[in-house]
Design a protein around this motif. Structure first.
Motif, PDB file in Angstrom:
ATOM      1  N   LEU A  70       0.821  -1.206   0.000  1.00  0.00           N
ATOM      2  CA  LEU A  70       0.000   0.000   0.000  1.00  0.00           C
ATOM      3  C   LEU A  70       0.858   1.261   0.000  1.00  0.00           C
ATOM      4  O   LEU A  70       0.552   2.237  -0.705  1.00  0.00           O
ATOM      5  CB  LEU A  70      -0.938   0.001   1.207  1.00  0.00           C
ATOM      6  CG  LEU A  70      -2.141  -0.945   1.138  1.00  0.00           C
ATOM      7  CD1 LEU A  70      -2.866  -0.990   2.472  1.00  0.00           C
ATOM      8  CD2 LEU A  70      -3.106  -0.519   0.040  1.00  0.00           C
ATOM      9  N   ARG A  71       1.910   1.266   0.791  1.00  0.00           N
ATOM     10  CA  ARG A  71       2.751   2.456   0.888  1.00  0.00           C
ATOM     11  C   ARG A  71       3.553   2.706  -0.382  1.00  0.00           C
ATOM     12  O   ARG A  71       4.027   3.829  -0.603  1.00  0.00           O
ATOM     13  CB  ARG A  71       3.661   2.331   2.114  1.00  0.00           C
ATOM     14  CG  ARG A  71       2.888   2.520   3.415  1.00  0.00           C
ATOM     15  CD  ARG A  71       3.638   2.105   4.662  1.00  0.00           C
ATOM     16  NE  ARG A  71       2.795   2.328   5.841  1.00  0.00           N
ATOM     17  CZ  ARG A  71       2.979   1.762   7.030  1.00  0.00           C
ATOM     18  NH1 ARG A  71       4.000   0.913   7.195  1.00  0.00           N
ATOM     19  NH2 ARG A  71       2.172   2.016   8.036  1.00  0.00           N
ATOM     20  N   ALA A  72       3.675   1.671  -1.209  1.00  0.00           N
ATOM     21  CA  ALA A  72       4.382   1.833  -2.478  1.00  0.00           C
ATOM     22  C   ALA A  72       3.435   2.193  -3.626  1.00  0.00           C
ATOM     23  O   ALA A  72       3.888   2.459  -4.737  1.00  0.00           O
ATOM     24  CB  ALA A  72       5.128   0.548  -2.826  1.00  0.00           C
ATOM     25  N   ALA A  73       2.126   2.226  -3.353  1.00  0.00           N
ATOM     26  CA  ALA A  73       1.153   2.497  -4.410  1.00  0.00           C
ATOM     27  C   ALA A  73       1.268   3.942  -4.896  1.00  0.00           C
ATOM     28  O   ALA A  73       1.527   4.866  -4.115  1.00  0.00           O
ATOM     29  CB  ALA A  73      -0.261   2.224  -3.903  1.00  0.00           C
ATOM     30  N   GLU A  74       1.066   4.135  -6.177  1.00  0.00           N
ATOM     31  CA  GLU A  74       1.156   5.468  -6.756  1.00  0.00           C
ATOM     32  C   GLU A  74       0.033   6.357  -6.229  1.00  0.00           C
ATOM     33  O   GLU A  74      -1.140   5.987  -6.259  1.00  0.00           O
ATOM     34  CB  GLU A  74       1.076   5.390  -8.279  1.00  0.00           C
ATOM     35  CG  GLU A  74       1.300   6.725  -8.965  1.00  0.00           C
ATOM     36  CD  GLU A  74       1.388   6.594 -10.475  1.00  0.00           C
ATOM     37  OE1 GLU A  74       1.443   7.641 -11.149  1.00  0.00           O
ATOM     38  OE2 GLU A  74       1.411   5.450 -10.981  1.00  0.00           O
ATOM     39  N   GLY A  75       0.393   7.533  -5.709  1.00  0.00           N
ATOM     40  CA  GLY A  75      -0.597   8.490  -5.231  1.00  0.00           C
ATOM     41  C   GLY A  75      -1.022   8.315  -3.793  1.00  0.00           C
ATOM     42  O   GLY A  75      -1.856   9.079  -3.296  1.00  0.00           O
ATOM     43  N   VAL A  76      -0.455   7.316  -3.082  1.00  0.00           N
ATOM     44  CA  VAL A  76      -0.891   7.080  -1.706  1.00  0.00           C
ATOM     45  C   VAL A  76      -0.500   8.252  -0.810  1.00  0.00           C
ATOM     46  O   VAL A  76       0.580   8.824  -0.937  1.00  0.00           O
ATOM     47  CB  VAL A  76      -0.298   5.753  -1.171  1.00  0.00           C
ATOM     48  CG1 VAL A  76       1.211   5.841  -1.015  1.00  0.00           C
ATOM     49  CG2 VAL A  76      -0.951   5.365   0.146  1.00  0.00           C
TER      50      VAL A  76
END
Length: 305
Positions: free
Chosen positions: A255-261
């Motif tokens: 989740l923390r690596a997801a784009e735009g998080v």
């Protein structure tokens, strides 16, 4: 407070309620009371993903469970829907129950209050079916007696929850686009609190720290203000939950690596984690990417409010 169906209690008229997922945006464990219960402080929001509970009024309480998560519900006679219905019947003479049908969409033992939301929906349905006022004190008394997370799920509105879950202070939360992810592994709340390791009568926060609790944004504050404020919080159960179930750490990393998080954190006692995004478009794109990369996980894009 029925969200569908009739509300006049007419025999045979099916009523329906959404049992929305509860998400702990922050969760502080202040300590453990001498009676063994933990004192908490949590900012709680609700997602658009939900179970659906219907009630066809009748003389006898019955429960049927359908949906993709039906097998996770365990013994039906101990289901929180039944327990809440029985408890309300014990307090209100002549209470009419009926056939409950639960469409189970939310994962069980997941830190998003699925069972508690189902029980709260049952209480709302029984109130509507029996022409009982929603604010009848017996409704909340049963909620408190049946489960710690049920009171906050009765209204299913954003609030700051304190005590053991019984004290609720409403807040005005702007819509927050999010992604919810569960690695499809159940995590027992009791195991996480056991790992936290507080003894009865032991407190992690003194009175001065409680009094200096975070001042949350005022009504009308923008999502940006809320995200900044929430980023300053934490979930005190996250570290012990990861020790109980290491898969949670992997979910958080994804989740923390997801784009735009903007913010990612575990909800409740896990294993479900959430991530907040600036837009629903970003949240949907992230959910699609995560689901494609981890087909065994439960992944949902939604909105918290």
């Amino acid at each position: 407070m029925s969200t569908g169906g009739g509300t006049d209690g007419t025999a045979g008229t099916a009523l329906a309620e959404q049992a929305r997922a509860k998400v702990n945006l922050t969760l502080r464990v202040l300590g453990r009371r001498p009676d063994g219960y933990h004192e908490l402080e949590s900012v709680v929001a609700f997602a658009g993903v939900a179970d659906r509970l219907t009630l066809t009024p009748g003389a006898k309480a019955e429960l049927t469970v359908t949906g993709p998560r039906a097998a996770e519900c365990g013994a039906l006679d101990d289901n929180l829907v039944f327990r809440a219905a029985r408890a309300l019947g014990a307090r209100i003479e002549g209470l009419r129950s009926g056939q409950f049908t639960l469409d189970k969409q939310l994962p069980a033992a997941a830190g998003i209050g699925g069972g508690s939301a189902d029980a709260a929906a049952a209480l709302r349905l029984l109130a509507a079916s029996n022409n009982i006022a929603f604010d009848d004190p017996r409704i909340m008394a049963v909620a408190r007696a049946t489960g710690a997370d049920i009171p906050v799920c009765v209204a299913s509105k954003a609030c700051v929850m304190t005590g053991v879950g019984e004290t609720l202070a409403p807040i005005t939360l702007p819509p927050l686009p999010c992604v919810l992810v569960n690695p499809r592994v159940p995590v027992a709340t009791r195991d996480v609190f056991a790992e936290l390791g507080l003894k009865p009568g032991e407190f992690r926060a003194g009175l001065s720290e409680v009094l200096e609790a975070v001042a949350w944004p005022a009504p009308g504050a923008a999502a940006e203000d809320w995200i900044d404020a929430l980023a300053g919080g934490s979930n005190d159960l996250e570290a012990p939950a990861i020790r109980v179930q290491p898969a949670i750490a992997q979910v958080l990393a994804v989740l923390r690596a997801a784009e735009g998080v903007r913010l990612a954190r575990m909800s409740g006692s896990g294993a479900t984690c959430f991530a907040i995004f600036s837009s629903e478009t970003e949240a949907r794109a992230a959910a699609a990417a995560i689901a494609a990369g981890h087909p065994g996980w439960w992944v949902e894009a939604s909105v918290l409010n």
